[in-house]
Design a protein around this motif. Sequence first.
Motif, PDB file in Angstrom:
ATOM      1  N   PHE A 176       6.145  -7.165 -22.734  1.00 17.39           N
ATOM      2  CA  PHE A 176       7.399  -7.654 -23.312  1.00 17.39           C
ATOM      3  C   PHE A 176       8.512  -6.615 -23.189  1.00 17.39           C
ATOM      4  O   PHE A 176       9.613  -6.906 -22.712  1.00 17.39           O
ATOM      5  CB  PHE A 176       7.205  -8.022 -24.782  1.00 17.39           C
ATOM      6  N   VAL A 177       8.231  -5.411 -23.638  1.00 18.84           N
ATOM      7  CA  VAL A 177       9.263  -4.369 -23.652  1.00 18.84           C
ATOM      8  C   VAL A 177       9.673  -4.001 -22.233  1.00 18.84           C
ATOM      9  O   VAL A 177      10.864  -3.846 -21.924  1.00 18.84           O
ATOM     10  CB  VAL A 177       8.764  -3.127 -24.426  1.00 18.84           C
ATOM     11  N   GLY A 178       8.689  -3.882 -21.339  1.00 24.35           N
ATOM     12  CA  GLY A 178       9.001  -3.533 -19.956  1.00 24.35           C
ATOM     13  C   GLY A 178       9.812  -4.601 -19.252  1.00 24.35           C
ATOM     14  O   GLY A 178      10.729  -4.283 -18.479  1.00 24.35           O
ATOM     15  N   THR A 179       9.489  -5.848 -19.522  1.00 19.82           N
ATOM     16  CA  THR A 179      10.262  -6.940 -18.912  1.00 19.82           C
ATOM     17  C   THR A 179      11.706  -6.905 -19.383  1.00 19.82           C
ATOM     18  O   THR A 179      12.645  -7.025 -18.587  1.00 19.82           O
ATOM     19  CB  THR A 179       9.626  -8.302 -19.243  1.00 19.82           C
ATOM     20  N   LEU A 180      11.914  -6.726 -20.688  1.00 21.96           N
ATOM     21  CA  LEU A 180      13.274  -6.652 -21.217  1.00 21.96           C
ATOM     22  C   LEU A 180      14.068  -5.517 -20.572  1.00 21.96           C
ATOM     23  O   LEU A 180      15.246  -5.670 -20.251  1.00 21.96           O
ATOM     24  CB  LEU A 180      13.241  -6.444 -22.733  1.00 21.96           C
ATOM     25  N   GLU A 187      21.112 -11.082 -19.683  1.00 25.71           N
ATOM     26  CA  GLU A 187      19.793 -11.722 -19.577  1.00 25.71           C
ATOM     27  C   GLU A 187      18.942 -11.395 -20.797  1.00 25.71           C
ATOM     28  O   GLU A 187      18.205 -12.262 -21.305  1.00 25.71           O
ATOM     29  CB  GLU A 187      19.107 -11.263 -18.292  1.00 25.71           C
ATOM     30  N   GLN A 188      19.021 -10.174 -21.273  1.00 23.74           N
ATOM     31  CA  GLN A 188      18.279  -9.795 -22.480  1.00 23.74           C
ATOM     32  C   GLN A 188      18.713 -10.655 -23.671  1.00 23.74           C
ATOM     33  O   GLN A 188      17.890 -11.115 -24.460  1.00 23.74           O
ATOM     34  CB  GLN A 188      18.504  -8.316 -22.790  1.00 23.74           C
ATOM     35  N   GLN A 189      20.021 -10.871 -23.797  1.00 23.03           N
ATOM     36  CA  GLN A 189      20.538 -11.673 -24.905  1.00 23.03           C
ATOM     37  C   GLN A 189      20.082 -13.124 -24.815  1.00 23.03           C
ATOM     38  O   GLN A 189      19.974 -13.821 -25.826  1.00 23.03           O
ATOM     39  CB  GLN A 189      22.064 -11.603 -24.927  1.00 23.03           C
ATOM     40  N   ARG A 190      19.799 -13.566 -23.623  1.00 23.87           N
ATOM     41  CA  ARG A 190      19.407 -14.960 -23.399  1.00 23.87           C
ATOM     42  C   ARG A 190      18.005 -15.246 -23.974  1.00 23.87           C
ATOM     43  O   ARG A 190      17.678 -16.387 -24.294  1.00 23.87           O
ATOM     44  CB  ARG A 190      19.437 -15.256 -21.897  1.00 23.87           C
ATOM     45  N   ILE A 191      17.164 -14.212 -24.071  1.00 25.22           N
ATOM     46  CA  ILE A 191      15.805 -14.389 -24.598  1.00 25.22           C
ATOM     47  C   ILE A 191      15.865 -14.496 -26.113  1.00 25.22           C
ATOM     48  O   ILE A 191      16.313 -13.586 -26.808  1.00 25.22           O
ATOM     49  CB  ILE A 191      14.895 -13.223 -24.163  1.00 25.22           C
ATOM     50  N   TRP A 212       6.195  -4.187 -35.081  1.00 27.34           N
ATOM     51  CA  TRP A 212       6.765  -3.142 -34.224  1.00 27.34           C
ATOM     52  C   TRP A 212       7.606  -3.755 -33.118  1.00 27.34           C
ATOM     53  O   TRP A 212       8.701  -3.275 -32.808  1.00 27.34           O
ATOM     54  CB  TRP A 212       5.624  -2.318 -33.615  1.00 27.34           C
ATOM     55  N   LEU A 213       7.095  -4.842 -32.512  1.00 30.31           N
ATOM     56  CA  LEU A 213       7.806  -5.474 -31.410  1.00 30.31           C
ATOM     57  C   LEU A 213       9.149  -6.030 -31.862  1.00 30.31           C
ATOM     58  O   LEU A 213      10.168  -5.865 -31.172  1.00 30.31           O
ATOM     59  CB  LEU A 213       6.943  -6.591 -30.802  1.00 30.31           C
ATOM     60  N   GLN A 214       9.164  -6.669 -33.015  1.00 29.98           N
ATOM     61  CA  GLN A 214      10.432  -7.227 -33.505  1.00 29.98           C
ATOM     62  C   GLN A 214      11.421  -6.112 -33.849  1.00 29.98           C
ATOM     63  O   GLN A 214      12.623  -6.223 -33.560  1.00 29.98           O
ATOM     64  CB  GLN A 214      10.196  -8.112 -34.730  1.00 29.98           C
ATOM     65  N   HIS A 215      10.909  -5.022 -34.439  1.00 26.91           N
ATOM     66  CA  HIS A 215      11.784  -3.889 -34.762  1.00 26.91           C
ATOM     67  C   HIS A 215      12.312  -3.235 -33.488  1.00 26.91           C
ATOM     68  O   HIS A 215      13.490  -2.852 -33.415  1.00 26.91           O
ATOM     69  CB  HIS A 215      11.027  -2.870 -35.610  1.00 26.91           C
ATOM     70  N   LYS A 216      11.469  -3.136 -32.480  1.00 30.98           N
ATOM     71  CA  LYS A 216      11.842  -2.470 -31.229  1.00 30.98           C
ATOM     72  C   LYS A 216      12.869  -3.276 -30.444  1.00 30.98           C
ATOM     73  O   LYS A 216      13.801  -2.708 -29.848  1.00 30.98           O
ATOM     74  CB  LYS A 216      10.586  -2.271 -30.373  1.00 30.98           C
ATOM     75  N   THR A 217      12.713  -4.581 -30.422  1.00 32.61           N
ATOM     76  CA  THR A 217      13.545  -5.422 -29.552  1.00 32.61           C
ATOM     77  C   THR A 217      14.578  -6.239 -30.300  1.00 32.61           C
ATOM     78  O   THR A 217      15.530  -6.745 -29.688  1.00 32.61           O
ATOM     79  CB  THR A 217      12.651  -6.401 -28.764  1.00 32.61           C
ATOM     80  N   GLY A 218      14.382  -6.419 -31.607  1.00 35.73           N
ATOM     81  CA  GLY A 218      15.273  -7.282 -32.372  1.00 35.73           C
ATOM     82  C   GLY A 218      15.036  -8.764 -32.122  1.00 35.73           C
ATOM     83  O   GLY A 218      15.861  -9.610 -32.490  1.00 35.73           O
ATOM     84  N   LYS A 219      13.905  -9.089 -31.518  1.00 35.94           N
ATOM     85  CA  LYS A 219      13.596 -10.498 -31.190  1.00 35.94           C
ATOM     86  C   LYS A 219      12.285 -10.901 -31.853  1.00 35.94           C
ATOM     87  O   LYS A 219      11.330 -10.122 -31.897  1.00 35.94           O
ATOM     88  CB  LYS A 219      13.494 -10.681 -29.677  1.00 35.94           C
ATOM     89  N   PRO A 220      12.198 -12.129 -32.356  1.00 38.54           N
ATOM     90  CA  PRO A 220      11.004 -12.562 -33.081  1.00 38.54           C
ATOM     91  C   PRO A 220       9.866 -12.987 -32.155  1.00 38.54           C
ATOM     92  O   PRO A 220      10.089 -13.390 -31.015  1.00 38.54           O
ATOM     93  CB  PRO A 220      11.508 -13.764 -33.876  1.00 38.54           C
ATOM     94  N   VAL A 221       8.661 -12.874 -32.674  1.00 40.70           N
ATOM     95  CA  VAL A 221       7.507 -13.509 -32.039  1.00 40.70           C
ATOM     96  C   VAL A 221       7.446 -14.925 -32.600  1.00 40.70           C
ATOM     97  O   VAL A 221       7.183 -15.133 -33.784  1.00 40.70           O
ATOM     98  CB  VAL A 221       6.208 -12.741 -32.325  1.00 40.70           C
TER      99      VAL A 221
END
Length: 480
Positions: A176-180, A187-191, A212-221
Amino acid sequence: MKLTTLMVQGTTSDAGKSTVVAALCRLLARQGVAVVPMKPQNMALNSAVTVDGGEIGRAQALQALAAGLPAHTDMNPVLLKPSSDTGAQVIIHGKVRADMNAKDYHQYKTVAMQAVLESYARLQEQYEAIIVEGAGSPAEINLRDRDIANMGFAEAVDCPVILVADIDRGGVFAHFVGTLECLSPSEQQRIIGFVINRFRGDISLLEPGLEWLQHKTGKPVLAVLPYLHGLQLDAEDAIQSSQSSTGKFRIIVPAIPRISNHTDFDALRAHPDVDLKFIGPGHAIPGADLIILPGSKSTRADLAFLIEQGWLDALEKHLRYGGKVIGICGGYQMLGQLVSDPHGVEGTPGDSSGLGLLDITTELTQEKRLQQVSGYCAFGSRDKARVAGYEIHMGITYASNDTLPAFIINGEEEGTRSPDDQILGSYLHGMFDEPEASAALLEWAGLKSDIKVDLAALREQSIDRVADACEPLLASLQKL
C-alpha cells in the motif's frame, strides 16, 4: 457516497480486483441498482464471446453475470491477447484491429483511449453505477505515459479509486505505502481507501497494522476480506494452482506457452471423480485416461513446442494403449496433417506439419470467427446430449470423408472424430460446461460416473459467497 463510477485498482496482479468488482456488482444489483462492470484494458488469453458478436476478457463476462447482464464489448473495450513475449493481438470494441509489438502499442494507446472513453460514455447513458477494474498495478511507472488501464483512466473520467492488496502474499502494508509513493499527488488524492484481501487468522493481530497504515497515509482501510476456499470463478488468465487430485480418472492437459481459454477445464477440475493436471515444459506426460490439447493463441509455434517437448511420442503411446485424446480449437488444429498460414496471421507465412493424428487440414484465415453456439453431441450412448459454448478462432478446418462429426451445432456437423473413435477435435470452447455434454464426453473417454457437475450453479454460488463477504466493503463505501 453515492456510487456512480468507482475504480478498483490493485497493488499487484491477482490481488483480487476482478473478484471485488464482481462482488460489488452483485451487491448493487441485489439493491436494485442498474450497475455495470468495465475494464478499460485487459491483457489475457482467456476470453468470451459477447451478445454483440465481439470478444472480451473472461473476467468481464463473469462480472457481467454478477450484475445480471449479458456480456457486451463496452465492458472491455480494449483486449490484448499476447502472441509472443513482445507482441499481442489488439482487439478494440470486440474486433481484431492489428497485431502489434509492445513499443508500437504504446504509441497506439492514444487511439485506444478514445475507444475506452466512447464505451464509458455509452455505459454512463445506460447505467446508474459503473464499477471499473484496473489492470496490474498503478505503480508501474514505466507505463504511466499514455496510461489507459489505471490512473490514466481514473484521471480522465474523474472517478474515485480503492486500492486492493493480497495479504496472503505477505508485505501488504509495504504494498500500500509503496504504491502510494509511486503516484502523483493528484493520483494519491484520488484513492479513497484500502481493501485487504484474502485474510485468514485473528483479526485482532492485524488491528495495530491497520491503525499504523491509516496514520501513515491518512486513508482508511475500508474492509478486510476473508480468504475464501473452494471458489469456482473464471480465471482472468493465469492457470490456477488448485487442481483436483482425488479422482481416479486421470486427465492431462499439456500447458503450451500460449494456452488460451483454459477455463474450458473448470468443470473437469470440479468433478470429484476426475484428477486433472496441467503438465508444463520439461515434464514427461504421465499415464492417463484422457489427454486434452487446449486452445492456443499461436497454433504453429505451440505445435512446434509440443513436438520439441517429446509430447507427440507420449500421445502416440497413449493412443496405442487405448487412451482417448481431445483437441480444442488450436489443439484441434494441431491434431491434423497440416496447419497452413498463407497470410502470416500468426507471424511468418508458411506451413507446419501437424501431429498427423486426425485426417484434417487447417488454413489460418485473417477473419476471426466469434459466435455463441449450441447443439448436441454426436457420439456414444449419450448422443443428443445438449452442448453449448462459443467459438473464437482464425482458421478453417477441412476433414476427410472417413472422419465422423463430434457435435451437431445449429443443425450442422461440427468437429471431427477419428474412424476408431479414439480422437475427438472441435472448435467448441466450453464443451464441458453443460452437465449432460460433460457426462457424455467423459463417458466417451472411459469414465463411468453418475455425477454431473453443474458449473453454472457452482459459479453462481461462488459469486454470492464473495458478494456476502464484501458486504462490509459496500457499507463502508456508502458511508463515505
